[in-house]
Design a protein around this motif. Structure first.
Motif, PDB file in Angstrom:
ATOM      1  N   ALA A   1       2.666  -0.988   7.538  1.00  0.00           N
ATOM      2  CA  ALA A   1       1.520  -2.103   8.096  1.00  0.00           C
ATOM      3  C   ALA A   1       1.554  -3.132   6.933  1.00  0.00           C
ATOM      4  O   ALA A   1       1.534  -4.269   7.204  1.00  0.00           O
ATOM      5  N   SER A   2       1.260  -2.687   5.489  1.00  0.00           N
ATOM      6  CA  SER A   2       1.060  -3.653   4.675  1.00  0.00           C
ATOM      7  C   SER A   2       2.242  -4.508   4.281  1.00  0.00           C
ATOM      8  O   SER A   2       2.211  -5.823   4.176  1.00  0.00           O
TER       9      SER A   2
ATOM     10  N   GLN B   1       0.777  -1.156  -0.190  1.00  0.00           N
ATOM     11  CA  GLN B   1       0.224  -0.085   0.034  1.00  0.00           C
ATOM     12  C   GLN B   1       0.863   1.227  -0.043  1.00  0.00           C
ATOM     13  O   GLN B   1       1.506   1.582   0.847  1.00  0.00           O
TER      14      GLN B   1
ATOM     15  N   GLU C   1      10.819  -5.108   9.855  1.00  0.00           N
ATOM     16  CA  GLU C   1      10.001  -5.822  10.982  1.00  0.00           C
ATOM     17  C   GLU C   1      10.824  -5.206  12.360  1.00  0.00           C
ATOM     18  O   GLU C   1      10.233  -5.142  13.416  1.00  0.00           O
TER      19      GLU C   1
ATOM     20  N   ILE D   1       4.489  -5.390   6.695  1.00  0.00           N
ATOM     21  CA  ILE D   1       4.463  -6.305   7.505  1.00  0.00           C
ATOM     22  C   ILE D   1       3.277  -7.258   7.570  1.00  0.00           C
ATOM     23  O   ILE D   1       3.563  -8.722   7.600  1.00  0.00           O
ATOM     24  N   ALA D   2       2.104  -7.054   7.129  1.00  0.00           N
ATOM     25  CA  ALA D   2       0.902  -7.967   6.792  1.00  0.00           C
ATOM     26  C   ALA D   2       1.573  -8.948   5.780  1.00  0.00           C
ATOM     27  O   ALA D   2       1.080 -10.074   6.039  1.00  0.00           O
ATOM     28  N   PHE D   3       1.905  -8.469   4.561  1.00  0.00           N
ATOM     29  CA  PHE D   3       1.957  -9.473   3.609  1.00  0.00           C
ATOM     30  C   PHE D   3       3.368 -10.408   4.012  1.00  0.00           C
ATOM     31  O   PHE D   3       3.176 -11.607   3.419  1.00  0.00           O
ATOM     32  N   THR D   4       4.110  -9.786   4.545  1.00  0.00           N
ATOM     33  CA  THR D   4       5.318 -10.765   4.882  1.00  0.00           C
ATOM     34  C   THR D   4       4.804 -11.613   6.046  1.00  0.00           C
ATOM     35  O   THR D   4       5.391 -12.812   5.913  1.00  0.00           O
ATOM     36  N   ARG D   5       4.266 -11.391   6.736  1.00  0.00           N
ATOM     37  CA  ARG D   5       3.640 -12.372   7.926  1.00  0.00           C
ATOM     38  C   ARG D   5       2.482 -13.348   7.277  1.00  0.00           C
ATOM     39  O   ARG D   5       2.528 -14.408   7.694  1.00  0.00           O
ATOM     40  N   ALA D   6       1.852 -12.954   6.553  1.00  0.00           N
ATOM     41  CA  ALA D   6       0.456 -13.516   5.789  1.00  0.00           C
ATOM     42  C   ALA D   6       1.076 -14.981   5.181  1.00  0.00           C
ATOM     43  O   ALA D   6       0.464 -16.054   5.554  1.00  0.00           O
TER      44      ALA D   6
ATOM     45  N   TYR E   1       6.956 -13.495   2.032  1.00  0.00           N
ATOM     46  CA  TYR E   1       8.207 -13.101   2.807  1.00  0.00           C
ATOM     47  C   TYR E   1       9.136 -13.391   1.748  1.00  0.00           C
ATOM     48  O   TYR E   1      10.247 -12.764   1.577  1.00  0.00           O
TER      49      TYR E   1
END
Ligand code: FES
Lengths: 262, 441
Positions: B67-68, B59, B259, B70-75, B80
Motif C-alpha cells: 500500500a505504501s 513502510q 500496481e 502504491i501511495a507514494f507512487t501515485r502521490a 514515481y
C-alpha cells in the motif's frame, strides 16, 4: 596466572553454551558468559603485565604524519607458546558460545502444518462455503478452511470433474465428493501456487517452472521439475450438505526439505 | 581563498598538503573500457541517492509495504520517478559490473598483483545481485512474492540446516511476519554497507597498485593522464552521463509495475512469472534442473538444491578462483601490469565465451514458457533443447570463439609482417615481376 584465567574463560564459555542449549535460567547463562568475559580480560591483562618490555621505548614525535617507531625485534612475531595456542582454543570456545544465539534464530526442523482441520468447511477467498453442486463440471476454485482465509500454505484447489473419472487408489476413493476433488495449491517443487487447470487434459500447471500434475492419478507430477504429487485433501459432507475436510493433509504441503520425513 | 584556508587547516593538523598534491597529480591510464567500472560506481551513487529518499516513504511491513508503494507512487511524479530510477539504476549497476568483469577477464587485468581486486569485484557482483533481489522483493507484490517463495524453497532445500536458514529469514513459517522487515534491514543497511566497504577496498587497491594499461611498458612506468584536471573532468562527465541514462530510462520506460501485479498472497501468482534479468539464469536453472529427489540417510535432498544452490555456488567459486586457474593454465605468475588484447590468448576467449553462453542459455530458459507459446511448440521440447545447449552449445560457442580469436591473431600478425617485409622487384622473362629478397648490402 594468565593461563589459569584463560582456562577459566574457556570452561565458562563452554558452560554458558551448554546452559543456553539446555534452556537453563537466564541468570546462570548470563553469569557464566560474564565470567568467561572477565576471565579472558584478566588473562589478557595479566599477560600484558608479564610481557611488558623492561624499559620504555621512544618514537620521534613529528607534528604531522607517520614516523618510524623503533623496529620490532625479530623474535616477537615468531614467538609461539602454549599460551598462544590456548588463545586459539579460547576463541573457538567463544565462537561455540555464540552459536546458541545464532541457532535460536530459526527452528530445526521447520514444520509445515496447515490450517485444515477435520470438519472445516471449504470456503472461497470471499468466505462463501461450497456445496458439491456449486462448481460446474470442469470448474475450479481456490478454497480455504472456514475462518482461515489466507492462512499460510493452506490454499487448496477444488476441482469438479465428471463423477467417476478419478483413478485413485482404494484408500482415497471416499476423498472425492460427487466429482469434487481437492489438492494443495502450493507446488511441491518450489512453492508457487499451481494456478492453472487445463480441464481438457485434467492437468494442473505451475506457471513458475512448468511442472504439470495429472489430476486423475492423484496429481502426480508428469512433466517439469516437481518430484512429488500435490497432497490431496480428503473431502466429506457435513450435515448441512457443505463440503468439509476430513482433517489436515496426510503429508506436508509445499517444497521439500531435509526434515520432511520427520 | 576559502579553499586555501581549508587546505591550511588540515595541513597543519594532518600534514595533508603533500598527500593532496599527490592525489591530484596521480596518473591514470586511459581507455574507453576503463569507464565501465566507473559507470557501475555512479549507478551505486544514484542507488544510494534515490534509495535514501525511498526510505522516507516506504513502510517495511507485510501489512503496509504494498500500500505504501502504491501511495507514494501515485502521490507525486517525484515518487514515481524515484522508484523508477532506483530500479533502473539497480538493473544498470549489475549490468555494468558484469560487462566490467568481462573487460577485466578478456584483457587479463586480473593477473598478479591484482587478484585481490578481482575477488573483491566478484564479491561486489554477488552482493549487488542479492541487494537487487531483496530490493525488488520489498514492495511485497505478487510477482516478487513468488520469487521470494522460490528463494525460500531453495534455502529450505539445503541439507540439514535448510529449515533453520529459511526460518531465520522468514521469522517463522512462510510467509513469515518478519520477512519484509528482515529484507528491509538487509536491503537498506547490511548489504549497502557491505557494498560500500567492498567498493572502498576495490578502488583503494586500484589507487594503490595503479591501474593497468594497454601501452607497452618496457620502462615500468604508468602511461596516463593527471587526476587533476584531466581525469577529474572525465569522471565527472561519466557521473553525469550515468545520472542522465538512468533518469531517462526511469522517465520513459516502465519497470516492475507492481500496481499491475497486486499485493502478494501465497496462493496468487502471475503468469508468466519471471524475475529481473540478473536473477533469470537461476530461474532458468530451476526450470532445466532434473526432476530427481535423492535421499541421503533417508532424508530428502529436494530437486531445487542442485540448480538453486549447488550450481550458483560452483559458478561463484569458478569465477572467484579464475586468476589462480589462469595461472595454472598459463604457467605464468609474473606481474602483469600491461593488458593483453583479448585475441592474444584465444583459449581464454573460448572459456569466457563458453561461460557467457552458459549464462545466456539459462537466462533464455527462464522464459521458455513464453517462447513456447510464441513459437507454438511444447515447452518440454524447449526444456530439452536448452538442456542440450547448456553444456554442448556453450562448448561449441567457446570453441568457435577460440578459433576466431586465433584466426584474428594470426591475420593481425600476418598483416604486421607484411608491412615490414621489403622486397626487390625483378623483371622476369615473361615481362612480369618477381619478388625477391633484397640484396644484403
Ligand atoms: S514452483 Fe511449481 S514448478 Fe517450480
Amino acid at each position: 596466572m594468565s593461563a589459569a584465567a584463560l582456562l577459566v574463560a574457556i570452561l565458562a564459555a563452554l558452560g554458558a553454551a551448554v546452559a543456553a542449549a539446555l534452556h537453563d535460567p537466564v541468570v546462570l547463562v548470563g553469569l557464566l558468559a560474564a565470567l568467561s568475559a572477565f576471565a579472558a580480560a584478566v588473562a589478557a591483562g595479566a599477560a600484558a603485565v608479564q610481557l611488558r618490555a623492561p624499559n620504555t621505548l621512544t618514537e620521534p614525535r613529528h607534528p604531522q604524519g607517520p614516523s618510524a617507531p623503533p623496529p620490532l625485534p625479530d623474535d616477537v612475531l615468531a614467538r609461539r607458546g602454549a599460551f598462544g595456542r590456548l588463545w586459539w582454543i579460547a576463541f573457538a570456545a567463544f565462537a561455540l558460545a555464540g552459536l546458541e544465539p545464532l541457532i535460536s534464530l530459526g527452528r530445526m526442523p521447520r514444520r509445515n502444518g496447515t490450517a485444515w482441520r477435520g470438519g472445516a468447511r471449504l470456503v472461497t477467498p470471499q468466505g462463501t462455503p461450497l456445496r458439491p453442486d456449486d462448481l460446474a463440471v470442469g470448474g475450479v476454485t481456490t478454497v480455504f478452511p472456514e475462518g482461515r482465509v489466507d492462512a499460510p500454505e493452506s490454499a487448496v484447489l477444488l476441482l469438479r470433474l465428471q463423477d467417476g473419472v478419478m483413478q485413485l487408489g482404494p484408500e482415497r476413493r471416499d476423498w472425492v465428493q460427487q466429482g469434487n476433488v481437492a489438492f494443495s495449491k502450493i507446488c511441491t517443487h518450489a512453492g508457487c501456487p499451481v494456478a492453472i487447470f487445463r480441464h481438457l487434459t485434467y492437468e494442473l500447471y505451475c506457471p513458475c517452472h512448468q511442472s504439470v500434475f495429472d489430476v486423475l492419478h492423484g496429481a502426480q507430477p508428469v512433466s517439469g521439475p516437481a518430484t512429488r504429487a500435490l497432497p490431496q485433501l480428503a473431502l466429506d459432507l457435513d450435515r448441512d450438505g457443505y463440503l468439509v475436510a476430513r482433517g489436515d493433509f496426510a503429508e506436508p504441503v509445499g517444497p521439500d526439505s531435509w526434515w520432511r520425513t520427520l | 581563498m576559502i579553499l586555501r584556508r581549508v587546505d591550511r587547516f588540515f595541513d597543519e593538523r594532518l600534514g595533508s598538503d603533500a598527500w593532496v598534491r599527490y592525489v591530484f597529480a596521480k596518473l591514470y591510464p586511459d581507455h574507453w573500457s576503463f569507464y565501465l567500472g566507473e559507470f557501475a560506481l555512479y549507478c551505486f551513487v544514484m542507488l544510494v541517492a534515490t534509495g535514501v529518499w525511498l526510505t522516507f516513504v516506504f513502510q517495511p511491513s507485510h501489512a503496509g509495504a504494498f500500500a505504501s508503494v502504491i501511495a507514494f507512487t501515485r502521490a507525486t511524479p517525484v515518487g514515481y520517478l524515484m522508484r523508477q530510477v532506483h530500479h533502473w539504476s539497480a538493473v544498470a549497476f549489475i549490468a555494468a559490473i558484469v560487462v566490467h568483469l568481462g573487460r577485466v577477464f578478456f584483457t587479463a587485468a586480473f593477473r598478479k598483483p591484482r587478484e585481490i581486486t578481482w575477488v573483491l569485484g566478484v564479491l561486489l557482483l554477488v552482493t549487488a545481485s542479492v541487494t537487487g533481489f531483496t530490493g525488488y522483493s520489498l514492495p511485497d507484490d505478487t510477482l516478487s512474492g513468488t520469487g521470494l517463495r522460490i528463494a525460500d524453497a531453495v534455502l529450505l532445500s539445503i541439507p540439514f540446516i535448510g529449515g533453520w536458514a529459511a526460518d531465520l529469514l522468514n521469522g517463522g513459517g512462510y510467509p513469515g511476519p518478519l520477512l519484509i522487515p528482515h529484507l528491509y534491514v538487509i536491503h537498506v543497511y547490511f548489504l549497502p554497507v557491505t557494498i560500500g566497504a567492498l567498493l572502498a577496498l576495490h578502488l583503494g587497491l586500484v589507487f594503490y597498485q595503479k591501474h593497468t594499461q594497454f601501452e607497452p611498458d618496457p620502462a615500468h612506468v604508468v602511461v596516463g593522464r593527471r587526476f587533476w584536471p584531466d581525469y577529474t573532468l572525465r569522471t565527472l562527465a561519466v557521473f553525469f552521463a550515468t545520472a542522465g541514462v538512468v533518469t531517462l530510462l526511469g522517465a520513459l520506460i516502465e519497470i516492475n509495475p507492481v500496481e499491475n501485479y497486486g499485493p502478494y498472497h501465497d496462493w496468487l501468482v502471475t503468469n508468466p512469472a519471471a524475475p529481473d534479468w540478473y536473477a533469470a539464469w537461476l530461474d532458468g536453472a530451476l526450470r532445466l534442473g532434473p526432476a530427481v529427489e535423492w535421499r541421503i540417510f533417508g532424508h530428502p535432498v529436494p530437486a531445487v538444491f542442485w540448480p538453486g544452490m549447488v550450481l550458483p555456488t560452483l559458478a561463484f567459486l569458478l569465477v572467484v578462483a579464475w586468476p589462480w586457474i589462469d595461472k595454472t593454465i598459463t604457467k605464468r605468475d609474473e606481474v602483469g601490469d600491461v593488458l593483453v588484447p583479448p585475441t592474444a590468448a584465444p583459449w581464454r576467449v573460448g572459456v569466457g565465451a563458453a561461460l557467457v553462453t552458459a549464462g545466456v542459455v539459462l537466462t533464455l530458459a527462464a522464459s521458455d514458457d513464453q517462447q513456447a507459446v510464441g513459437a507454438h511448440v511444447r515447452v518440454t521440447a524447449l526444456v530439452t533443447l536448452y538442456r542440450i545447449l547448456f553444456p554442448f552449445g556453450s562448448i561449441a560457442v567457446g570453441l568457435i570463439a577460440a578459433l576466431l580469436a586465433a584466426e584474428l591473431r594470426a591475420s593481425r600478425a600476418g598483416r604486421g609482417a607484411e608491412r615490414e617485409r621489403v622486397v626487390e622487384l625483378v623483371r622476369n622473362a615473361e615481362g612480369g615481376f618477381d619478388a625477391r629478397e633484397p640484396h644484403s648490402t
